[in-house]
Every structure is written in structure tokens, then in C-alpha cells.
Design an enzyme around this catalytic site. Structure first.
Site, short mmCIF file in Angstrom:
data_model
loop_
_atom_site.label_atom_id
_atom_site.label_comp_id
_atom_site.label_asym_id
_atom_site.label_seq_id
_atom_site.Cartn_x
_atom_site.Cartn_y
_atom_site.Cartn_z
N LYS A 54 18.68 18.81 8.87
CA LYS A 54 18.04 18.02 7.81
C LYS A 54 18.67 16.63 7.75
CE LYS A 54 16.81 21.95 4.93
NZ LYS A 54 17.30 22.94 3.97
N GLN A 98 20.83 23.90 -0.96
CA GLN A 98 20.51 24.91 0.05
C GLN A 98 20.70 26.32 -0.51
OE1 GLN A 98 19.25 24.24 3.09
NE2 GLN A 98 19.17 26.38 3.68
N ASP A 121 12.30 20.35 -3.09
CA ASP A 121 11.96 21.73 -2.70
C ASP A 121 10.77 22.27 -3.49
OD1 ASP A 121 13.43 23.00 -0.65
OD2 ASP A 121 15.22 23.14 -1.92
N1 GUN Z 1 16.87 28.33 2.30
C1 GUN Z 1 15.89 28.78 3.11
N2 GUN Z 1 14.78 28.03 2.98
C2 GUN Z 1 15.07 27.09 2.07
C3 GUN Z 1 14.34 26.00 1.53
O1 GUN Z 1 13.17 25.75 1.85
N3 GUN Z 1 15.00 25.24 0.61
C4 GUN Z 1 16.28 25.50 0.23
N4 GUN Z 1 16.83 24.72 -0.69
N5 GUN Z 1 16.98 26.50 0.72
C5 GUN Z 1 16.38 27.27 1.64
#
Ligand code: GUN
Length: 300
Positions: A54, A98, A121
């Protein structure tokens, strides 16, 4: 194999290109650089990989990336204090914490502490409610990526039968809302669904998001249906040598590809779209925060 392969990798590269163009324009015309803060608590290896990619892709499209790596035993108070600082920081337009968080931290509490306008998100209850009522919101990245690929493949989704397998807050539920928003007839199936094969056989669109390797076989698929495989499961692959593993989806690829009209591969399908949509959401959040017109095509 009859199915057309929906190339998520290529699609994601194109979307990142559009994001980079908008970022360049925001800089040139308004002097604004979108910023994305990613918070990782602990040392989960898969999460570390995601967070690293990311950060890299955020910088590649010309945005600022702020990474906050916290110790596994970070207190809830300290995490909430960080989120409050990021909420107040005008350079930060998007905040992602996350998941999963270590067990001593209350995920709902933490997610709902994020300013909904910066919740790239789309997990904050305000955004969930806005999406559910058809209002402008931040849209969860994985379902948004699936929707973009479906629209690109089909044009209009109106009137299609869609079956979403999996009822998670991250994928299943928001995916169903988006498909409903595009006038599909939507069923959410899950582990307690009776006659799951028959339910899936009705679908013109199958979105599999259960996290069980190769659970959906080809004989559950209606001939010509579109299969979107959200699963990313690592399984043992002794055929490739001792100790080797490989990635598979929630659908049994070879048998589904025989029957489906179109299918996303794993890897190279939904996965790359998720991060591209995160970048798109950050641009959207930045435009909204600065009262700059939102670019077309970056959200639902
Ligand atoms: N963990 C797995 N997928 C995601 C996501 O799309 N966003 C976040 N914040 N954590 C994750």
C-alpha cells in the site's frame, strides 16, 4: 476452458493511472497532495506485506504515504490518540487501520474513532449507513473493485441475479449493497445457507468471499455466469516441491472456468483492484475535503 478472464491486474494498473492523473491535476491546479495514513499494530506477516505494498503504490501515484507501525501490545488509548491526531491533520486525507487488530483492541471502537470523511476503508458505521441508504459515502475497497470490474464487463447490471457467498462487513455485506444499488436481485449466502449449490446455480453473477480454498466447484455455476473470486488462500502445493505453497481462490478455478462466461483469476483478479480502489478512495476523500470537484469513475 470457455470463460473470458477478467484481468484485474491490468484493470488495476489502468485505475492507478487514472488516480495518478488526478493527483497530478490536484497538485498543479490546487497545490494539494493527497495523503494516506496507514496504521499497523503488531507483526502479522500478511498484514506487513499488504501495508508495504500500500505504501509503495501510494507513493507511485504521487501521493504522500504516512506509515505508523505500532507495537503489538499498544494500548487502546494510545491507538485512539494516534487516530485523533490523524483526524486533525490536514495533510492526511485517508486513514486506514490494518485489520485484524491484536485481540486486546476493540476493532469496532477503533474503526468508529476514524473521521468518516477520512475512512477510506468505508468501515465506519456512518459510511455503512450511507451506503445502505444509497447516499454518498466512502465505499469499501474490495467490493468497489469487484463492482468496477463487473460494470466494465457487463455495462448495466440491472435485473441480473447476483449471489454473494459470505456475509462479512468487509466484503459480503457492502458487495450486496453495491449490487442492489445497481439493480441486481441480490442473495447473500453463507455457511448456514440451505442448498447452497442450488442457490449459487441461480446466479448470473457469483461473488465468492468466504475464505475457504476452492470451495465453489464448477458444477455450482450457471453456464455463462460471471464469477468474481475474492478469496486469497495459501495452500500446500507438494506438487511444486517439498514445503511449497500456492495461492488459490474460494472457487475451483479450472472447473469454474469451464462453465462460466467470465472469471477473475487468483492471483491477479480482485486482489490488485483492492489497493487501486484504496488509492482512488483517498483521492475522492481529498477532493471532498477541499471542495474540489470529484473525478468521474473513481467511486461507485
Ligand atoms: N485486512 C484485510 N483486508 C482489509 C481491508 O480491506 N482493510 C483493512 N483496514 N484491513 C484489512
Amino acid at each position: 476452458m470457455g470463460a473470458r478472464i477478467i484481468d484485474g491486474k491490468a484493470f488495476a494498473a489502468e485505475l492507478r493511472g487514472q488516480v495518478a492523473d488526478h493527483v497530478a491535476r490536484l497538485g498543479a491546479e490546487h497545490g494539494i497532495i493527497p495523503g494516506l495514513a496507514v496504521v499497523l499494530v503488531g507483526e502479522d506477516p500478511a498484514s506487513q506485506v499488504y501495508v508495504r505494498s500500500k505504501g509503495r503504490m501510494t507513493v507511485e501515484v504521487g501521493m504522500n504515504s504516512y506509515e505508523h507501525r505500532l507495537e503489538p501490545d499498544t494500548s487502546e488509548a494510545d491507538l485512539l490518540a494516534l487516530i485523533a491526531r490523524l483526524n486533525a491533520d490536514p495533510k492526511v486525507h485517508g486513514i486506514l487501520v490494518q485489520l485484524p487488530l491484536p485481540g486486546h483492541l476493540d476493532e469496532d471502537l477503533v474503526i468508529n474513532a476514524i473521521d468518516p470523511a477520512k475512512d477510506v476503508d468505508g468501515f465506519h458505521v456512518s459510511n455503512v449507513g450511507l451506503l445502505g441508504t444509497g447516499q454518498k459515502s466512502m465505499v469499501p475497497c474490495t467490493p468497489l473493485g469487484c463492482l468496477m470490474m463487473l460494470r466494465a464487463h457487463h455495462g448495466s447490471l440491472s435485473g441480473m441475479e447476483a449471489v454473494v457467498i459470505g456475509r462479512s462487513n468487509i466484503v459480503g455485506k457492502p458487495m450486496a449493497q453495491l449490487l442492489l444499488g445497481d439493480s441486481c436481485t441480490v442473495t447473500i449466502a453463507h455457511s448456514r445457507t440451505r442448498d447452497l449449490p442450488d442457490v449459487v446455480r441461480r446466479a448470473d453473477i457469483v461473488v465468492a468471499a468466504v475464505g475457504r480454498p476452492e470451495m465453489v466447484p464448477g458444477d455450482w455455476i450457471k453456464p455463462g455466469a460471471t464469477v468474481i473470486d475474492v478469496g486469497i488462500n495459501r495452500i500446500d502445493a507438494p506438487e511444486n516441491g517439498a514445503g511449497k505453497t500456492r495461492l488459490v481462490g474460494d472457487c475451483h478455478y479450472d472447473s469454474c472456468a469451464e462453465i462460466a462466461g467470465a472469471i477473475t483469476p487468483v492471483p491477479g483478479g480482485v486482489g490488485p483492484m483492492t489497493i487501486a480502489c484504496l488509492l482512488a478512495n483517498t483521492v475522492t476523500a481529498c477532493c471532498r475535503a477541499n471542495n474540489v470537484p470529484e473525478p468521474e469513475g473513481l467511486t461507485a
